[in-house]
Design an enzyme around this catalytic site. Structure first.
Site, mmCIF file in Angstrom:
data_model
loop_
_atom_site.group_PDB
_atom_site.id
_atom_site.type_symbol
_atom_site.label_atom_id
_atom_site.label_comp_id
_atom_site.label_asym_id
_atom_site.label_seq_id
_atom_site.Cartn_x
_atom_site.Cartn_y
_atom_site.Cartn_z
ATOM 1 N N ASP A 12 -7.063 -101.645 12.304
ATOM 2 C CA ASP A 12 -8.054 -102.098 11.323
ATOM 3 C C ASP A 12 -7.370 -102.989 10.301
ATOM 4 O OD1 ASP A 12 -9.996 -100.562 12.548
ATOM 5 O OD2 ASP A 12 -9.833 -98.885 11.143
ATOM 6 N N LYS A 39 -12.167 -95.262 17.779
ATOM 7 C CA LYS A 39 -12.683 -93.890 17.887
ATOM 8 C C LYS A 39 -11.705 -93.001 18.654
ATOM 9 C CE LYS A 39 -17.432 -94.169 17.451
ATOM 10 N NZ LYS A 39 -17.224 -93.005 16.649
ATOM 11 N N GLY A 40 -11.070 -93.598 19.670
ATOM 12 C CA GLY A 40 -10.167 -92.811 20.502
ATOM 13 C C GLY A 40 -8.947 -92.344 19.730
ATOM 14 N N GLY A 208 -24.648 -82.135 7.246
ATOM 15 C CA GLY A 208 -24.031 -81.120 8.098
ATOM 16 C C GLY A 208 -24.036 -81.476 9.567
ATOM 17 N N ASP A 237 -15.450 -88.832 14.145
ATOM 18 C CA ASP A 237 -14.320 -88.638 15.059
ATOM 19 C C ASP A 237 -13.488 -87.440 14.645
ATOM 20 O OD1 ASP A 237 -15.029 -90.912 16.507
ATOM 21 O OD2 ASP A 237 -13.917 -92.217 15.139
HETATM 22 P P1 ADP Z 1 -20.299 -90.524 11.986
HETATM 23 O O1 ADP Z 1 -19.028 -90.907 11.286
HETATM 24 O O2 ADP Z 1 -20.119 -90.434 13.470
HETATM 25 O O3 ADP Z 1 -21.502 -91.328 11.585
HETATM 26 P P2 ADP Z 1 -21.331 -88.345 10.313
HETATM 27 O O4 ADP Z 1 -21.575 -89.359 9.231
HETATM 28 O O5 ADP Z 1 -22.500 -87.611 10.854
HETATM 29 O O6 ADP Z 1 -20.557 -88.999 11.549
HETATM 30 O O7 ADP Z 1 -20.253 -87.323 9.734
HETATM 31 C C1 ADP Z 1 -19.603 -86.376 10.543
HETATM 32 C C2 ADP Z 1 -19.350 -85.108 9.763
HETATM 33 O O8 ADP Z 1 -18.501 -85.400 8.648
HETATM 34 C C3 ADP Z 1 -20.583 -84.451 9.142
HETATM 35 O O9 ADP Z 1 -21.231 -83.575 10.058
HETATM 36 C C4 ADP Z 1 -19.992 -83.695 7.962
HETATM 37 O O10 ADP Z 1 -19.469 -82.450 8.391
HETATM 38 C C5 ADP Z 1 -18.837 -84.606 7.539
HETATM 39 N N1 ADP Z 1 -19.271 -85.483 6.444
HETATM 40 C C6 ADP Z 1 -19.705 -86.765 6.532
HETATM 41 N N2 ADP Z 1 -20.045 -87.242 5.301
HETATM 42 C C7 ADP Z 1 -19.791 -86.237 4.422
HETATM 43 C C8 ADP Z 1 -19.914 -86.079 2.994
HETATM 44 N N3 ADP Z 1 -20.373 -87.076 2.220
HETATM 45 N N4 ADP Z 1 -19.552 -84.893 2.454
HETATM 46 C C9 ADP Z 1 -19.062 -83.871 3.213
HETATM 47 N N5 ADP Z 1 -18.927 -83.958 4.558
HETATM 48 C C10 ADP Z 1 -19.289 -85.116 5.160
#
Ligand code: ADP
Length: 291
Positions: A12, A39-40, A208, A237
């Protein structure tokens, strides 16, 4: 037991700018950062720091040795990473303006040049006690999923970036599909919610996460821990890597979910993606401080 990860490796390059450049404009950046992503690579670092023996199956250029060193430093077995003479390491040019708005150019590079012989060699030792992680950022997804499935290993597929064609090509070999809220909505629109897999791991950002055990017809929910997030890149990830490591250790779903949520909570309080993945000790200390 081993976690194999057919995974992308990206460098990155992050530039902070007053505004995003318009066509024809030349802009000086205020700040430059270099980090490990893809991601990997993120999932390999997460799983290794969670304590699992993790073998990364991927490809990158012959330069960029710091990437290998950083993966090794996190405890990842890098013997399954091919070094290519003519192909650049996958990379992302990330432009971020003053309001945090971003534009990203992604070049897959060596992630799309992983060779069949390398895959066969690395996965020749996979057994039914092992897990294969995959995401939709590399070549040979079907071949890897088939090899792992034939060996009786659990296959956890992060359907991201989401592509229904890519998912349909591997779904018969997949045990668990991992996705975020938006990817899950895309998936349910296309294929419905009654899917031919063992389970669905769905993360909902600060709301969550849930694990749907489709065989038992049971859903386990996990709240996110309350933290001040500074950078949520790679949170999904981190969650997927820690959840896989939990299953690898024989944890039940609620425990694996709780540990993954704690790890992701710690991860979002730091800048960066792969570099921000927490160590096991940090996550256990964080959990202890919660109770
Ligand atoms: P992605 O990065 O794939 O979009 P998510 O945004 O759903 O994934 O985040 C993955 C996990 O990271 C969530 O299920 C939660 O446990 C944690 N997480 C993400 N954002 C927050 C936050 N602002 N506060 C606390 N935990 C977070």
């Amino acid at each position: 037991m081993t976690i194999y990860n057919l995974g992308s490796i990206n460098i990155d390059h992050i530039y902070r700018l007053d505004h995003l450049p318009r066509a024809g404009e030349t802009l000086a950046s205020r700040n430059y950062g270099l980090g490990l992503g893809g991601k990997g690579a993120n999932q390999s670092v997460a799983a290794a720091r969670a304590g699992s023996r993790t073998v990364h199956l991927g490809a990158m250029s012959q330069g960029d040795d710091w990437v290998i060193e950083r993966l090794r430093g996190a405890g990842v077995d890098t013997s399954g990473i091919a070094r290519m003479a003519e192909v650049p390491t996958g990379h992302a040019i990330i432009l971020v303006d003053e309001d945090g708005e971003n534009s990203i150019i992604l070049h897959g590079g060596a992630n799309h040049a992983i060779e069949r012989s390398q895959l066969d060699r690395t996965l020749s030792t996979i057994t039914s006690d092992d897990i294969l992680l995959m995401q939709n950022e590399t070549a040979l997804q079907y071949e890897a999923a088939r090899r792992a499935h034939e060996a009786g290993a659990k296959v956890i597929y992060s359907a991201a970036p989401f592509s229904i064609e890519a998912l349909e090509a591997v779904i018969a070999q997949v045990s668990i599909i991992a996705l975020n809220t938006i990817e899950a909505r895309d998936l349910f629109e296309k294929l419905g919610e009654d899917l031919p897999v063992e389970g669905l791991l769905i993360t909902h950002g600060a709301e969550g996460a849930e694990y749907r055990d489709l065989r038992a017809g049971k859903t386990y929910r996990q709240s996110a821990f309350k933290v001040v997030a500074v950078d949520t890149t790679g949170a999904g990830d981190c969650f997927a890597g820690w959840f896989a490591a939990g299953l690898d250790r024989g944890e039940d779903y609620p425990t694996a979910l709780r540990h993954a949520a704690a790890a992701a909570a710690v991860q979002v309080t730091r800048k960066g993606a792969g570099d921000a993945m927490p160590e096991r000790g940090e996550v256990m200390a964080f959990l202890q401080a919660q109770s």
